[in-house]
Write a protein that holds these residues in place. Structure first.
Motif, PDB file in Angstrom:
ATOM      1  N   ILE A   1      71.912  53.200  54.952  1.00  0.00           N
ATOM      2  CA  ILE A   1      70.999  52.296  55.645  1.00  0.00           C
ATOM      3  C   ILE A   1      69.586  52.747  55.299  1.00  0.00           C
ATOM      4  CG2 ILE A   1      70.139  51.434  57.860  1.00  0.00           C
ATOM      5  CD1 ILE A   1      72.892  52.106  59.052  1.00  0.00           C
ATOM      6  N   LYS A   2      68.803  51.813  54.776  1.00  0.00           N
ATOM      7  CA  LYS A   2      67.402  52.106  54.477  1.00  0.00           C
ATOM      8  C   LYS A   2      66.567  51.073  55.223  1.00  0.00           C
ATOM      9  CE  LYS A   2      64.088  52.181  50.670  1.00  0.00           C
ATOM     10  NZ  LYS A   2      63.921  51.902  49.238  1.00  0.00           N
ATOM     11  N   VAL A   3      65.572  51.550  55.954  1.00  0.00           N
ATOM     12  CA  VAL A   3      64.676  50.664  56.688  1.00  0.00           C
ATOM     13  C   VAL A   3      63.256  50.893  56.175  1.00  0.00           C
ATOM     14  CG1 VAL A   3      63.799  49.953  58.951  1.00  0.00           C
ATOM     15  CG2 VAL A   3      66.129  50.861  58.750  1.00  0.00           C
ATOM     16  N   GLU A   4      62.606  49.811  55.801  1.00  0.00           N
ATOM     17  CA  GLU A   4      61.199  49.865  55.414  1.00  0.00           C
ATOM     18  C   GLU A   4      60.406  49.097  56.464  1.00  0.00           C
ATOM     19  OE1 GLU A   4      60.722  48.173  51.524  1.00  0.00           O
ATOM     20  OE2 GLU A   4      61.865  49.774  50.556  1.00  0.00           O
ATOM     21  N   LEU A   5      59.391  49.750  56.996  1.00  0.00           N
ATOM     22  CA  LEU A   5      58.500  49.141  57.971  1.00  0.00           C
ATOM     23  C   LEU A   5      57.100  49.152  57.381  1.00  0.00           C
ATOM     24  CD1 LEU A   5      57.380  48.285  60.783  1.00  0.00           C
ATOM     25  CD2 LEU A   5      57.546  50.684  61.457  1.00  0.00           C
ATOM     26  N   SER A   6      56.435  48.013  57.368  1.00  0.00           N
ATOM     27  CA  SER A   6      55.058  47.979  56.871  1.00  0.00           C
ATOM     28  C   SER A   6      54.207  47.108  57.785  1.00  0.00           C
ATOM     29  CB  SER A   6      54.999  47.467  55.434  1.00  0.00           C
ATOM     30  OG  SER A   6      55.510  46.159  55.349  1.00  0.00           O
ATOM     31  N   ILE A   7      52.949  47.454  57.885  1.00  0.00           N
ATOM     32  CA  ILE A   7      51.983  46.690  58.669  1.00  0.00           C
ATOM     33  C   ILE A   7      50.777  46.430  57.775  1.00  0.00           C
ATOM     34  CG2 ILE A   7      50.466  46.665  60.695  1.00  0.00           C
ATOM     35  CD1 ILE A   7      52.523  48.444  62.116  1.00  0.00           C
ATOM     36  N   SER A   8      50.389  45.153  57.694  1.00  0.00           N
ATOM     37  CA  SER A   8      49.250  44.785  56.854  1.00  0.00           C
ATOM     38  C   SER A   8      48.366  43.793  57.596  1.00  0.00           C
ATOM     39  CB  SER A   8      49.744  44.176  55.538  1.00  0.00           C
ATOM     40  OG  SER A   8      50.513  43.012  55.800  1.00  0.00           O
ATOM     41  N   GLY A   9      47.162  43.616  57.084  1.00  0.00           N
ATOM     42  CA  GLY A   9      46.226  42.668  57.671  1.00  0.00           C
ATOM     43  C   GLY A   9      44.962  43.367  58.134  1.00  0.00           C
ATOM     44  N   PRO A  10      43.943  42.589  58.489  1.00  0.00           N
ATOM     45  CA  PRO A  10      42.651  43.165  58.862  1.00  0.00           C
ATOM     46  C   PRO A  10      42.722  44.128  60.057  1.00  0.00           C
ATOM     47  CG  PRO A  10      42.571  40.738  58.942  1.00  0.00           C
ATOM     48  CD  PRO A  10      43.930  41.132  58.475  1.00  0.00           C
ATOM     49  N   LEU A  11      43.638  43.876  60.995  1.00  0.00           N
ATOM     50  CA  LEU A  11      43.786  44.782  62.147  1.00  0.00           C
ATOM     51  C   LEU A  11      45.036  45.658  62.028  1.00  0.00           C
ATOM     52  CD1 LEU A  11      42.682  42.482  65.123  1.00  0.00           C
ATOM     53  CD2 LEU A  11      41.337  44.175  63.872  1.00  0.00           C
ATOM     54  N   GLY A  12      45.536  45.794  60.811  1.00  0.00           N
ATOM     55  CA  GLY A  12      46.725  46.607  60.565  1.00  0.00           C
ATOM     56  C   GLY A  12      46.578  48.037  61.042  1.00  0.00           C
ATOM     57  N   PHE A  13      45.393  48.619  60.844  1.00  0.00           N
ATOM     58  CA  PHE A  13      45.151  50.006  61.269  1.00  0.00           C
ATOM     59  C   PHE A  13      45.352  50.151  62.787  1.00  0.00           C
ATOM     60  CE2 PHE A  13      41.188  47.847  61.995  1.00  0.00           C
ATOM     61  CZ  PHE A  13      40.645  48.442  63.128  1.00  0.00           C
ATOM     62  N   LEU A  14      44.957  49.133  63.535  1.00  0.00           N
ATOM     63  CA  LEU A  14      45.091  49.159  64.986  1.00  0.00           C
ATOM     64  C   LEU A  14      46.563  49.020  65.393  1.00  0.00           C
ATOM     65  CD1 LEU A  14      43.570  49.173  67.705  1.00  0.00           C
ATOM     66  CD2 LEU A  14      43.417  46.683  67.513  1.00  0.00           C
ATOM     67  N   TRP A  15      47.274  48.083  64.765  1.00  0.00           N
ATOM     68  CA  TRP A  15      48.692  47.879  65.083  1.00  0.00           C
ATOM     69  C   TRP A  15      49.548  49.057  64.621  1.00  0.00           C
ATOM     70  CZ3 TRP A  15      50.006  44.904  68.783  1.00  0.00           C
ATOM     71  CH2 TRP A  15      49.198  43.825  69.117  1.00  0.00           C
ATOM     72  N   LYS A  16      49.112  49.763  63.603  1.00  0.00           N
ATOM     73  CA  LYS A  16      49.806  50.995  63.208  1.00  0.00           C
ATOM     74  C   LYS A  16      49.796  51.966  64.382  1.00  0.00           C
ATOM     75  CE  LYS A  16      49.224  55.110  60.494  1.00  0.00           C
ATOM     76  NZ  LYS A  16      48.160  56.087  60.541  1.00  0.00           N
ATOM     77  N   LYS A  17      48.645  52.106  65.029  1.00  0.00           N
ATOM     78  CA  LYS A  17      48.518  53.019  66.173  1.00  0.00           C
ATOM     79  C   LYS A  17      49.280  52.495  67.390  1.00  0.00           C
ATOM     80  CE  LYS A  17      46.022  56.491  64.946  1.00  0.00           C
ATOM     81  NZ  LYS A  17      46.791  57.703  64.757  1.00  0.00           N
ATOM     82  N   ILE A  18      49.175  51.193  67.659  1.00  0.00           N
ATOM     83  CA  ILE A  18      49.787  50.606  68.852  1.00  0.00           C
ATOM     84  C   ILE A  18      51.309  50.530  68.733  1.00  0.00           C
ATOM     85  CG2 ILE A  18      49.968  48.485  70.238  1.00  0.00           C
ATOM     86  CD1 ILE A  18      47.027  47.920  69.505  1.00  0.00           C
ATOM     87  N   LEU A  19      51.800  50.072  67.577  1.00  0.00           N
ATOM     88  CA  LEU A  19      53.231  49.806  67.408  1.00  0.00           C
ATOM     89  C   LEU A  19      53.900  50.624  66.314  1.00  0.00           C
ATOM     90  CD1 LEU A  19      53.661  45.919  67.503  1.00  0.00           C
ATOM     91  CD2 LEU A  19      54.708  47.559  69.028  1.00  0.00           C
ATOM     92  N   GLY A  20      53.275  50.669  65.160  1.00  0.00           N
ATOM     93  CA  GLY A  20      53.910  51.248  63.977  1.00  0.00           C
ATOM     94  C   GLY A  20      54.364  52.675  64.138  1.00  0.00           C
ATOM     95  N   GLU A  21      53.486  53.525  64.648  1.00  0.00           N
ATOM     96  CA  GLU A  21      53.841  54.945  64.782  1.00  0.00           C
ATOM     97  C   GLU A  21      54.965  55.140  65.788  1.00  0.00           C
ATOM     98  OE1 GLU A  21      50.070  56.867  65.504  1.00  0.00           O
ATOM     99  OE2 GLU A  21      49.519  56.732  63.372  1.00  0.00           O
TER     100      GLU A  21
END
Length: 141
Positions: free
Chosen positions: A99-119
């Motif tokens: 099982i391989k899972v790739e998660l990516s976040i992109s867009g102008p507010l991607g840095f913020l959503w990385k902190k809120i959700l991604g991590e």
């Protein structure tokens, strides 16, 4: 763009069973404790949208972007100012199924959503995939 990958191999569960459970969008809350509910109408297919309500969050639209039985399932969640994409790969090998899972976040507010959700998503990935695999194992067992 921010990206995180998780890999593991599960024994005794075939790729088809894993893919079928992943593509069963209506039941994601059974194994993902961060999801309150999901609602989809009709067949699961590429281009199909559904609604997902995370615990303590707002309901958001999700688009199925990949659906290649039994190997790949992917979706994109639309967030204000960003997109969060999940790709799940199921590959048979001599030890079981990788099982391989790739998660990516992109867009102008991607840095913020990385902190809120991604991590948080990345931190809980191992446990989520363990619970997911156990549920699938019980269903096929």
């Amino acid at each position: 763009m921010w990206k995180y990958e998780y890999n593991t191999t599960v024994k005794g569960i075939d790729a088809k069973s894993l893919w079928e459970a992943r593509s069963d969008v209506s039941n994601w809350s059974k194994w993902d404790s961060d999801i309150e509910w999901t609602k989809i109408e009709g067949e699961v297919s590429v281009g199909k949208e559904f609604v997902l309500k995370p615990r303590g969050g707002f309901a958001c639209k999700v688009l199925i972007t990949e659906s290649e039985k039994p190997f790949v399932f992917g979706d994109v969640t639309y967030l204000p100012g960003a997109k969060m994409k999940f790709l799940h790969f199921f590959k048979p090998n001599q030890d079981g199924t990788e099982i391989k899972v790739e998660l990516s976040i992109s867009g102008p507010l991607g840095f913020l959503w990385k902190k809120i959700l991604g991590e948080e998503q990345a931190k809980g990935m191992e446990e989520e995939i363990r619970k997911f695999s156990e549920l699938v194992r019980k269903e096929i067992g």
